[in-house]
Scaffold this active site. Structure first.
Site, PDB file in Angstrom:
ATOM      1  N   HIS A 519       0.888  -1.165  -0.078  1.00  0.00           N
ATOM      2  CA  HIS A 519      -0.060   0.046   0.190  1.00  0.00           C
ATOM      3  C   HIS A 519       0.943   1.136   0.052  1.00  0.00           C
ATOM      4  O   HIS A 519       0.881   1.999   0.948  1.00  0.00           O
ATOM      5  CB  HIS A 519      -1.064   0.074   1.209  1.00  0.00           C
ATOM      6  CG  HIS A 519      -1.768  -1.089   1.242  1.00  0.00           C
ATOM      7  ND1 HIS A 519      -2.360  -1.711   2.444  1.00  0.00           N
ATOM      8  CD2 HIS A 519      -2.131  -2.014   0.251  1.00  0.00           C
ATOM      9  CE1 HIS A 519      -3.198  -2.660   2.188  1.00  0.00           C
ATOM     10  NE2 HIS A 519      -3.105  -3.103   1.161  1.00  0.00           N
ATOM     11  N   ASN A 520       1.675   1.401  -1.132  1.00  0.00           N
ATOM     12  CA  ASN A 520       2.308   2.490  -1.252  1.00  0.00           C
ATOM     13  C   ASN A 520       1.585   3.697  -1.816  1.00  0.00           C
ATOM     14  O   ASN A 520       0.820   3.496  -2.884  1.00  0.00           O
ATOM     15  CB  ASN A 520       3.433   2.222  -2.260  1.00  0.00           C
ATOM     16  CG  ASN A 520       4.192   0.903  -1.993  1.00  0.00           C
ATOM     17  OD1 ASN A 520       3.800  -0.239  -2.646  1.00  0.00           O
ATOM     18  ND2 ASN A 520       5.343   0.985  -1.299  1.00  0.00           N
TER      19      ASN A 520
END
Lengths: 590, 451
Positions: A519-520
């Site tokens: 989850h960048n």
């Protein structure tokens, strides 16, 4: 330049969730579209087919579905004082590869953000004053509200095929759902899944403590499903091969099950695989893009693809990289001066959890799915008193088996030998007797966490790699410790034979080696004005009005949830703006 | 004695003359019952609809070839028959054919040069077409289709089937029915369905058994054998009427869904039927597929309800069905996961249960029901074996654009195991069909079988 292709109305860079959404919605407008995909083509059968897909070593450990670092990677450092080194072995995050992108190998955890999360700076200011915002935190409001996005969240959930139970229908709190969620205009398109034994135990313990458990929403089909494009899903059989795997059962929400077959029916749409976009080309006046240059792997040559509209829909890291290389998205952010916007607001996720061991319970961990479980939002962003607690943020908790794969999922009580006869005995004693509760927490944006181009390392095309500067920050670590202090008593109330916690504490340093989450977020964040971000409320580049940028790179700061629901909602919001406002009169929409 | 020889010679002479006449005297073409005015014009889209409903493209187009330019191999019990170029090309197609020529081919099975067409061309059924549709189709082929220069491949069947005059004799037995359509009058929709089924759709070409002369054993609903099931190329074309019909428990709506999309709450199209859906039925208006379904369900007098739409756009969530009484014992055994289960049941658990479930009911619209499935319990076992070995693919259709594929198990299961599994499937959940031998599997695997 070896070759120039005939001009298209639209070029789409990356054929994952958002590229597929842009493709089909704009194909409906009759536009001539080409999507360029760096990776290979892939379909449920043969690429994800049973039983070949059920191979933990190949996919779970050796990461067959992921981007190869030799193909594309970035460099990482924890602060401006360090020298960034290339991420040569995938660990902390796993960008996908091929048609469908990360949408093929995710766990199916689909959540909407809370309304408060999209106006977090204002929410904080109104309730506690701006003084509680820590030094160095870039706390912001999204330039688009929950109410505006609600129809697009609903649309994405229908397309993706999400199961669950509404907790708030048009303001009316619903039995069985999440009472703290933002309002929904409609019930979920599919009913919630049945609960596994660990999640039932968790739910009962949570209720006993006065919390508000509910079945987690899932991009995993609980029934046969037909979506608005006529695409189909089959009911999940709880095989437990979701994350890192393609679904052989047509059960997981993915571009393959939700969009691609319908998209391929449009004669005005085509896609080319093994076509890696190297640069977005800009017009002489700098106000628009003229198309993209890509590397045609089969022909081994560079190709210019002219187009009137450029949609960047590759993974967040690759979108930001491409914008840095192409000079799109505003001046590059400088953490020293605070000037610039591109690369700013990179954020991640702050997670922790407790493992519980019960000698007399059988959890059958091989029965589950990636979004399985009972969750609760009693410690969510809109439930926490930031002023009293000393942090800004929150998390959702969830418990539910998601796989029983033997290589990576053999939780053992601490103190058990990690090899040899003692380890074997421990496995025999504890396999199937452990459950866990996870805390999935928010991560704010900070002045010193950012993305730019690396001064040293280049990729196989000779382009500079992107450089990530990132470390954990006290605010989020304090939030994590608060979750620990609340979760341990709940876990203890379930009377396990033993339990152990894993929550990073203040002082923890970012370690890029163990897997944490893909989850960048942020880097080309959306903003009210061009001074604060790279794109406007319609994900339209402030500086090139015919470039629209999809994905989690738009996030102002990360939410406490898995990002896909917000990514999908923003994508439908963007294509709606293109359809209803931009096509008839191409211009900056803000 | 001499007199006797004279008489005999006379009879032989008469016979030879008769035979020569039979071979060489041109056939009288059937004349239309109603003459259309010379300036008659088809309705907008009518010709294309007739082309689609008649499924001309499926046979008259080869895999790699241009549309309607022929060259597809049509397997027949006598050998391979090559379909012909029906584009309006003057040299290689039908560009020089008059309307009367075209009509004679469609109704009497005779080409302009007098050659009798093999009945692979279903003129037994097209014979029932209305004059209006015939004209619309002719106009469409002549004016809307691009001429393609593609010489026909010579069909070379072994003697005696290469003697085309023999087809004339066959027609005496097969083309006994009048040309033109006679509606039964149940309702407008059912009459429309009847017309599409009996005539353009030529459903009977596969779904009606063949008689001793290889003719369809009935071409209209009035005949008892019509649509009671046939065998084509080693595949069962299931019965569509009577107690043996797999569709007897389907609703009109479910049947219409199947026709338009190849899939419904029970089943998924396979083999030749998936081609019919891909090339023909999915292109018809919804009202026509509903009409066909209504006609089939009501052809023996049952009352039918007409749905207004079919295969509606989603979102639609449909839970899978639980096991019914007939399937309860099998489901219970599978769920027990008893290691003492028969090998076939264990193989099912390991390979099939994930999608088709312990109930054998599959999942609506996506994973076919195996209980009572005509492919599972058919008289022909090679289709079932083929699906297990090689998998199956359901083509994308307009309303259900997902290409659904089942993977094959050729690399995972032995001939013995597939025979065990197939035999078990044919007896599970109340299915009552005979066993499958490993030798049958070996034949299909090696390609020696008809399929």
């Amino acid at each position: 330049m070896a070759r120039t292709e005939p001009k298209k109305d639209v070029v789409i860079v990356g054929l994952g969730w958002t590229g597929s959404i842009a493709g089909i919605e704009l194909a409906q407008e009759g536009l001539d579209i080409v999507a360029l995909e760096r990776g290979h083509d892939q379909s449920t059968v043969p690429d994800f087919q049973y039983p070949q897909q059920i191979d933990e070593l190949k996919y779970g450990v050796r990461l067959k579905m992921m981007q190869k670092p030799s193909q594309q990677t970035l460099t990482v450092r924890r602060s401006g004082d360090e020298t960034a080194l290339p991420y040569r072995s995938l660990g902390s995050f796993l960008p996908g590869n091929g048609v469908g992108g990360a949408g093929t190998h995710w766990n199916g955890l689909n959540w909407r953000p809370m309304p408060e999360e999209l106006r977090l700076r204002s929410y904080v200011a109104e309730n506690w004053g701006e003084d509680i915002i820590p030094e160095g935190m870039n706390l912001g409001d999204y330039p688009v509200s929950y109410d505006e996005l609600e129809p697009f969240f609903t649309r994405f959930e229908k397309v993706a095929g999400i199961s669950g139970k509404a907790g708030n229908l048009n303001g009316e709190i619903q039995e069985g759902g999440n009472p703290f969620e933002g309002w929904r205009s409609e019930e979920f398109p599919m009913p919630p899944h049945r609960a596994t034994w660990d999640s039932q135990k968790f739910g009962e313990a949570a209720s006993a403590m006065g919390y508000h458990p509910f079945t987690a929403s899932a991009g995993i089909a609980s029934t046969s499903y037909t979506n608005p494009y006529g695409m189909q899903m089959g009911p999940c059989n709880f095989c437990g091969f979701c994350e890192r795997f393609g679904c052989y059962q047509y059960s997981k929400s993915s571009p393959q099950t939700a969009i691609l077959g319908a998209l391929k029916q449009y004669p005005n749409f085509e896609y080319r695989t093994n076509s890696e976009v190297l640069k977005v080309e800009t017009a002489a006046d700098g106000k628009t893009a003229t198309g993209v240059t890509y590397w045609d792997e089969a022909a081994q040559e560079e190709v210019f693809q002219p187009a009137d509209i450029v949609i960047l829909s590759s993974y967040q890291l690759n979108n930001v990289h491409l914008m840095l290389l192409s000079g799109i998205g505003g001046p590059v952010y400088d953490p020293v001066t605070g000037d610039g916007v591109l690369g700013k607001n990179y954020a991640y996720q702050m997670n922790g959890g407790v493992s519980l061991f019960f000698e007399d319970e059988h959890f059958n961990p091989f029965v589950g799915h990636g979004a399985n479980g009972i969750a609760l939002d009693d410690f969510a962003i809109n439930q926490n008193d930031f002023g009293a607690l000393g942090f800004i943020g929150g998390s959702y908790w969830r418990s539910g088996t998601f796989n029983g794969q033997p290589i990576r999922n053999m939780p053992l009580p601490s103190g058990t030998p990690s090899w040899g006869a003692g380890w074997k005995e421990g496995i025999g004693r504890w396999y199937g007797h452990a459950m866990s509760i996870g805390s999935h927490g928010s991560h704010m944006a900070y002045a010193n966490n950012h993305l730019d181009l690396d001064p040293t390392y280049t990729d196989r095309h000779g382009r500079p790699l992107m450089r990530m500067t990132f470390n954990w920050q006290d605010n989020d670590l304090r939030m994590n410790q608060y979750m620990k202090s609340k979760m341990e008593p709940l876990a203890a109330s379930m009377n396990p034979d033993s339990m152990q916690s894993g929550f990073k504490d203040v002082g923890a340093q970012y370690d890029v080696r163990p897997y944490q989450t893909t989850h960048n977020t942020g880097g080309h964040s959306m903003s009210e004005t061009a001074r604060e971000g790279s794109v406007n409320r319609y994900s339209q580049a402030w500086d090139k009005h015919n470039v629209f940028v999809m994905g989690a790179g738009n996030f102002v700061q990360n939410t406490q949830y898995n990002p896909t629901g917000l990514v999908g909602g923003l994508a439908y919001h963007t294509v709606n703006a293109i359809r209803t406002q931009y096509l008839s009169n191409p211009r900056p929409l803000v | 004695m001499k007199t006797f020889l004279r008489i005999l010679a006379g009879l032989v002479l008469v016979g030879v003359i008769a035979l020569l006449a039979f071979i060489f005297v041109p056939v009288q073409r059937t004349q239309p019952a109603t003459e259309l005015a010379a300036d008659w014009q088809p309705a907008e889209g009518q010709g294309k609809m007739v082309l689609d409903a008649g499924d001309c493209v499926a046979c008259h187009t080869s895999d790699e070839g241009k549309s309607l330019a022929g060259g597809r191999a049509v397997a027949s019990p006598m050998g391979t028959i090559w379909s012909t170029n029906i584009t309006p090309d003057d040299d290689t197609g039908i560009g020089t054919w008059s309307y009367a020529d075209f009509r004679a081919a469609m109704i009497d099975g005779v080409a302009p040069n007098g050659t009798h067409l093999y009945p692979a061309m279903p003129y037994e059924n097209y014979r029932l077409m209305t004059e209006e549709d015939m004209r619309a189709l002719y106009d469409y082929l002549m004016t809307e289709v691009e001429p393609v220069s593609e010489p026909n491949k010579e069909t070379a069947l072994p003697f005696p089937f290469n003697q085309r005059w023999g087809i004339r004799a066959w027609k005496w037995l097969a083309l006994t029915h009048d040309a033109g359509f006679a509606p039964a009058g149940a309702s407008d929709a059912q009459d429309r369905g009847q017309y599409l089924v009996e005539s353009l759709g030529h459903c009977g070409a596969c779904h009606t058994p063949r008689n001793a002369f290889m003719a369809q054993d009935g071409v209209t609903a009035a005949e008892d054998s019509f649509l009671t099931g046939g065998v084509v190329g080693g595949w069962n074309a299931p019965a569509l009427r009577g107690d043996a019909a797999g569709i007897k428990d389907w609703t009109v709506s479910e049947l219409a869904d199947y026709l338009a999309t190849g899939r419904n709450a029970h089943s998924a199209a396979n083999g030749e039927m998936s081609l019919v859906i891909e090339h023909s039925l999915q292109k018809l208006p919804d009202s026509d597929n509903i009409a066909i379904a209504a006609y089939l369900k009501g052809m023996d007098g049952d009352a039918v309800d007409l749905p207004e739409t079919l295969a509606a756009a989603g979102p639609t969530a449909t839970p899978e069905a639980e096991a019914d009484d007939a399937g309860a014992d099998t489901a219970e055994m599978l769920v027990s996961a008893d290691p003492g289960m028969p090998l076939g049941a264990r193989l099912y658990s390991d390979n099939c249960l994930g999608c088709h479930f312990a109930s054998g009911k599959g999942a609506p619209g996506i994973f076919p029901e195996l209980q009572g499935n005509s492919l599972v319990v058919g008289s022909e076992v090679s289709p079932l074996i083929s699906v297990i070995l090689n998998g199956a693919e359901l083509p994308a259709t307009e309303k259900r654009p997902m290409t659904l594929r089942m993977q094959g198990y050729a690399d995972r299961l032995s001939d013995d195991e597939i025979a065990e599994l197939a035999t078990w499937l044919r007896g599970a959940w109340g299915n009552d069909a005979g066993p499958v031998a490993a030798a049958d599997v070996a034949d299909v695997r090696s390609g020696d079988s008809t399929h």
